[in-house]
Design a protein around this motif. Sequence first.
Motif, PDB file in Angstrom:
ATOM      1  N   SER A  49     121.747 -11.093 -29.088  1.00 32.96           N
ATOM      2  CA  SER A  49     121.338  -9.682 -28.948  1.00 32.96           C
ATOM      3  C   SER A  49     120.402  -9.362 -30.458  1.00 32.96           C
ATOM      4  N   GLU A  70     117.029 -11.080 -30.192  1.00 29.00           N
ATOM      5  CA  GLU A  70     115.997 -10.097 -29.420  1.00 29.00           C
ATOM      6  C   GLU A  70     115.624  -8.778 -30.131  1.00 29.00           C
ATOM      7  N   ILE A 111     129.568  -5.652 -17.720  1.00 32.07           N
ATOM      8  CA  ILE A 111     129.454  -6.276 -16.266  1.00 32.07           C
ATOM      9  C   ILE A 111     127.899  -6.270 -15.861  1.00 32.07           C
ATOM     10  N   ASP A 112     127.067  -5.226 -16.094  1.00 33.52           N
ATOM     11  CA  ASP A 112     126.121  -5.009 -15.840  1.00 33.52           C
ATOM     12  C   ASP A 112     124.984  -6.242 -16.436  1.00 33.52           C
ATOM     13  N   GLN A 113     125.251  -6.455 -17.699  1.00 31.73           N
ATOM     14  CA  GLN A 113     124.521  -7.385 -18.581  1.00 31.73           C
ATOM     15  C   GLN A 113     124.820  -8.612 -17.960  1.00 31.73           C
ATOM     16  N   VAL A 116     125.779  -9.875 -15.184  1.00 33.00           N
ATOM     17  CA  VAL A 116     125.170  -9.797 -13.675  1.00 33.00           C
ATOM     18  C   VAL A 116     123.897 -10.022 -13.737  1.00 33.00           C
ATOM     19  N   ALA A 117     123.106  -9.377 -14.675  1.00 31.56           N
ATOM     20  CA  ALA A 117     121.559  -9.492 -14.795  1.00 31.56           C
ATOM     21  C   ALA A 117     121.412 -10.840 -15.370  1.00 31.56           C
ATOM     22  N   GLN A 118     122.094 -11.520 -16.217  1.00 33.38           N
ATOM     23  CA  GLN A 118     121.901 -12.825 -16.801  1.00 33.38           C
ATOM     24  C   GLN A 118     122.058 -14.024 -15.716  1.00 33.38           C
ATOM     25  N   TYR A 153     125.515 -18.339 -23.776  1.00 37.33           N
ATOM     26  CA  TYR A 153     124.881 -19.449 -24.279  1.00 37.33           C
ATOM     27  C   TYR A 153     123.139 -19.312 -23.839  1.00 37.33           C
ATOM     28  N   GLN A 154     122.937 -19.214 -22.431  1.00 37.11           N
ATOM     29  CA  GLN A 154     121.589 -19.205 -22.006  1.00 37.11           C
ATOM     30  C   GLN A 154     120.663 -18.301 -22.784  1.00 37.11           C
ATOM     31  N   TYR A 179     127.619  -7.759 -27.979  1.00 35.01           N
ATOM     32  CA  TYR A 179     126.206  -7.224 -27.253  1.00 35.01           C
ATOM     33  C   TYR A 179     125.983  -5.663 -27.742  1.00 35.01           C
ATOM     34  N   PHE A 180     127.066  -4.998 -27.707  1.00 39.72           N
ATOM     35  CA  PHE A 180     127.146  -3.493 -27.615  1.00 39.72           C
ATOM     36  C   PHE A 180     127.647  -2.737 -28.989  1.00 39.72           C
ATOM     37  N   GLY A 194     116.528 -22.653 -19.008  1.00 36.87           N
ATOM     38  CA  GLY A 194     117.749 -22.301 -18.314  1.00 36.87           C
ATOM     39  C   GLY A 194     118.160 -21.129 -18.456  1.00 36.87           C
ATOM     40  N   TYR A 195     117.725 -20.253 -18.166  1.00 38.19           N
ATOM     41  CA  TYR A 195     118.157 -18.702 -18.530  1.00 38.19           C
ATOM     42  C   TYR A 195     117.362 -17.504 -17.739  1.00 38.19           C
ATOM     43  N   VAL A 251     116.507 -11.462 -19.935  1.00 33.37           N
ATOM     44  CA  VAL A 251     116.949 -10.193 -19.886  1.00 33.37           C
ATOM     45  C   VAL A 251     117.527  -9.764 -21.071  1.00 33.37           C
ATOM     46  N   THR A 263     119.452  -7.960 -24.116  1.00 36.23           N
ATOM     47  CA  THR A 263     120.788  -6.855 -23.853  1.00 36.23           C
ATOM     48  C   THR A 263     120.220  -5.618 -23.724  1.00 36.23           C
ATOM     49  N   ALA A 295     119.938  -4.140 -18.448  1.00 37.36           N
ATOM     50  CA  ALA A 295     120.607  -4.190 -17.177  1.00 37.36           C
ATOM     51  C   ALA A 295     120.910  -2.949 -16.195  1.00 37.36           C
ATOM     52  N   VAL A 296     120.504  -3.226 -14.603  1.00 33.79           N
ATOM     53  CA  VAL A 296     120.911  -2.209 -13.876  1.00 33.79           C
ATOM     54  C   VAL A 296     122.662  -2.003 -13.605  1.00 33.79           C
ATOM     55  N   ALA A 343     125.835  -3.395 -11.958  1.00 34.30           N
ATOM     56  CA  ALA A 343     125.959  -4.571 -11.471  1.00 34.30           C
ATOM     57  C   ALA A 343     126.137  -4.814 -10.014  1.00 34.30           C
ATOM     58  N   GLN A 349     118.570 -12.715  -9.134  1.00 27.04           N
ATOM     59  CA  GLN A 349     118.225 -12.209 -10.589  1.00 27.04           C
ATOM     60  C   GLN A 349     117.397 -13.248 -11.208  1.00 27.04           C
TER      61      GLN A 349
END
Lengths: 657, 254
Positions: free
Chosen positions: A50, A53, A123-125, A127-129, A170-171, A469-470, B133-134, B137, B139, B142-143, B145, B195
């Motif tokens: 984070s 980024e 959870i949103d983050q 799932v997006a990953q 990690y990714q 993250y937050f 390998g990712y 997105v 931090t 995200a929308v 879940a 995704q």
Amino acid sequence: MLNSKIPAGPLDQKWTDFKGHCKLVNPANKRKLEVIIVGTGLAGASAASSLGELGYKVKAFCFQDSPRRAHSIAAQGGINAAKNYQNDGDSVFRLFYDTIKGGDYRAREANVHRLAEVSANIIDQCVAQGVPFAREYGGLLSNRSFGGTQVQRTFYAAGQTGQQLLIGAYQSLERQVALGNVEMYNRHEMLDVVVIDGKARGIIVRNLVTGKLERHFGHAVLLCTGGYGNVFYLSTNAMGSNVTAAWKAHKKGAYFGNPCFTQIHPTCIPVSGDHQSKLTLMSESLRNDGRIWVPKAQGDNRKSTEIPENERDYYLERRYPAFGNLVPRDVASRAAKERCDAGYGVGSSKQAVYLDFADAIQRYGKGEVNKRNIQGATPEMITQLGKDVVKEKYGNLFDMYEKITGENPYEVPMRIYPAVHYTMGGLWVDYELMTTVPGLYALGEANFSDHGANRLGASALMQGLADGYFVVPYTIGNYLADEIRVSAIPTDHPAFVEAEREVADRINHLMNVKGKQTVESFHKRLGKIMWDKCGMARNAEGLQQAIEEIRQLKKEFWSDVRIPGEVNEMNPELDKANRVADFIELGELMCIDALNRNESCGGHFREESQTEEGEALRDDINFSYVSAWEFAGEHNWNLHKEELEFEVAKPTQRSYK
Amino acid sequence: MEHYNMNLTLKVWKQKNSQDKGRFETYQVKNISSEMSFLEMFDVLNEELIREGKEPIAFDHDCREGICGMCSMYIDGRPHGPWHANTTCQLHMRAYKDGDTIVVEPWRANAFPVIKDLMVDRNALDRIVQAGGYISVNTGNAVDANAIPVEKDKADASFAAAACIGCGACVAACKNSSAMLFLSAKVSHLALLPQGGPERKSRVLNMVAQMDREGFGACTNTGACEAVCPKEISISNIARLNAEYIGAGLVSEK
């Protein structure tokens, strides 16, 4: 003295207000600011990615050969979030309240509320990953129950939730490495913090492959180094998990919060002999379906399958009808110890209880028969269908149990016993996750902040990711905004030279003892003292003895430890000696803290303070505070108290009956 | 289960550092309990070596519950030893009987240089992940879940591939030292999820290119990787990888 920097205003507005008013660093300045992150578990990897980024220059360190191996990977059961996807009455407030209550009213309200607020974003983050959480047939996310709650708010990926979350983080971290925003240092261990003009400005690390010491500068340093459960030698922690980074920070001025708050997890595979090097957890999620029991008769030596239903004591269901097998961990652990101490334990050591899936297999089997509309199903068919469902939910855990014990848990109940699993204590941090050393932060299990005296299941993953993250991406700006004029300090600065010299001296001292006893043997002895006298039950006399014994052990260690090999090469025994030396000092502080806290709360059970029914008895009048210990020289600490104020969740006697 | 004790002969690879040539050393271990794990047996041996003033054997290990992927011994010609779907740390001594001789080596592959004794450098696997390998997105982007439903069978297949622990046993088992099972697991994990869609083509092309740069060999479909994988990652992932790779190459917009 201690300023926890909790924002003013109503509890549910504090975090919003903080974010609306904290200082910001503009993108051009972020590129000039360097941040050091030690540890790459959920907290460290999420913070590193984070902050990378955001544009900060990040250096991340781990002692493993890859950041993906940090011990967060072993977390099994799940991660909590107040999504209320189940429509069962969950909310941010309920997650906050359950966590405060589960922690036996020894956590800071503002931090816990913030944790509950950001839980849904995690959870949103994830799932997006691409974290492959368990899903229902409609394609939406599945939930299960965990201890200490009455709603289903736990998200999971079979019994490998920690692995999947860590791989997600990690990714993201590796993506930042590829982009050049994060520099990754594998097989490096932090051995000191460098403090210049009162602020953390860097670290000294040992390259574990070459043995060379290195100096690294940072405008801020984040310790994401996990917990210290290995002070007990046997725990569910990884072999390398250690307190060294946190302990060095402590000795450089960071206060240590609630060191005696240790979580003993109720469902672990029992010790099989003196050779035991670690203990293995069987996820709390198993208590969704497994029923815990012991024989009603003392010393019953029959096989589990030969003991009829009416001769079994499902003691959690008996004692705690409202929560049954899903009482919080501290309660379940003490109840198991109580039965075993009273002579009802099972297995060859008699230090175990049964966790039985026979009922669940039948229940699921019948459910499948109905779902698939099978006519005239035989009992064998029902059992097989039930086993299939259990396998899908917990297959990897059942396999692991069979590999370790040689017994098939689909056929016979598991034998389990409590083991050290997590440490709620850790470096004291304020609302912004900063320790008492400016610029030095602690995230995840390494800090003390969110779980009070007992952590609820599936909340460690939540906290690690929340912090990384937050939370810290906002709070660190509030500090670094004032550091934009500080250019990188060259590492030939006297403070770096001096810190490296101290580390080198200590290593040489250790190598030159050239005694007779191995590092491992000292670690085992320390663990035994801690488990016997500062474990599941503690009393003043035992703790005083433990302090004396640990001081003696320390002397012996520094005069008789044997470390083979050389300094300037890979030397795992030397690395271990560095860690054990710090565990010994920490052990003393844990006992001092446990002695000071003359009340029972959560996982801290003082035998002097219990109800007539043997439940933990808190003393809110005298102990409603966080113990923050300041290092003041060998065997010497000053106690600072952060008084806890409960404006919303008023403390009551915890009841799960 | 009956427990028993045993005496064993160990032939273990010793190598001081990456420059050293290395050789086998023979050790006798006594009174090993069948309840011990394989690494606990090594602990016992190392403790004895230290007490005798000798150099202990260096090996990688951490979680000791089969999930971190750090342990890496090549035991009697097989990565992670004789048990199916298992890691070295979860191998227990009841797999052996009194009088057995056990040969233990490091992972052997050009892309995994030996660091010391049984420890190797597996950073090449991290660099393959860095190549793509990712899912990109940041931090906060995200929308909700549940706004992205995923078919259960695809989610399950993605999870099965994502269960890879990155230990490198697939590489060690392969006669060509190919990393295709590792790579295909990562590509499958992400390609099976909506995704992962936007970067699907560039990901597979970049990761394969990085694998080649690292000096891993080619895949000749012998299946040794699948047979030793502690997490039972299916070789069908390699078929998916090949399809993804060909698809990405054929319709590449670049």
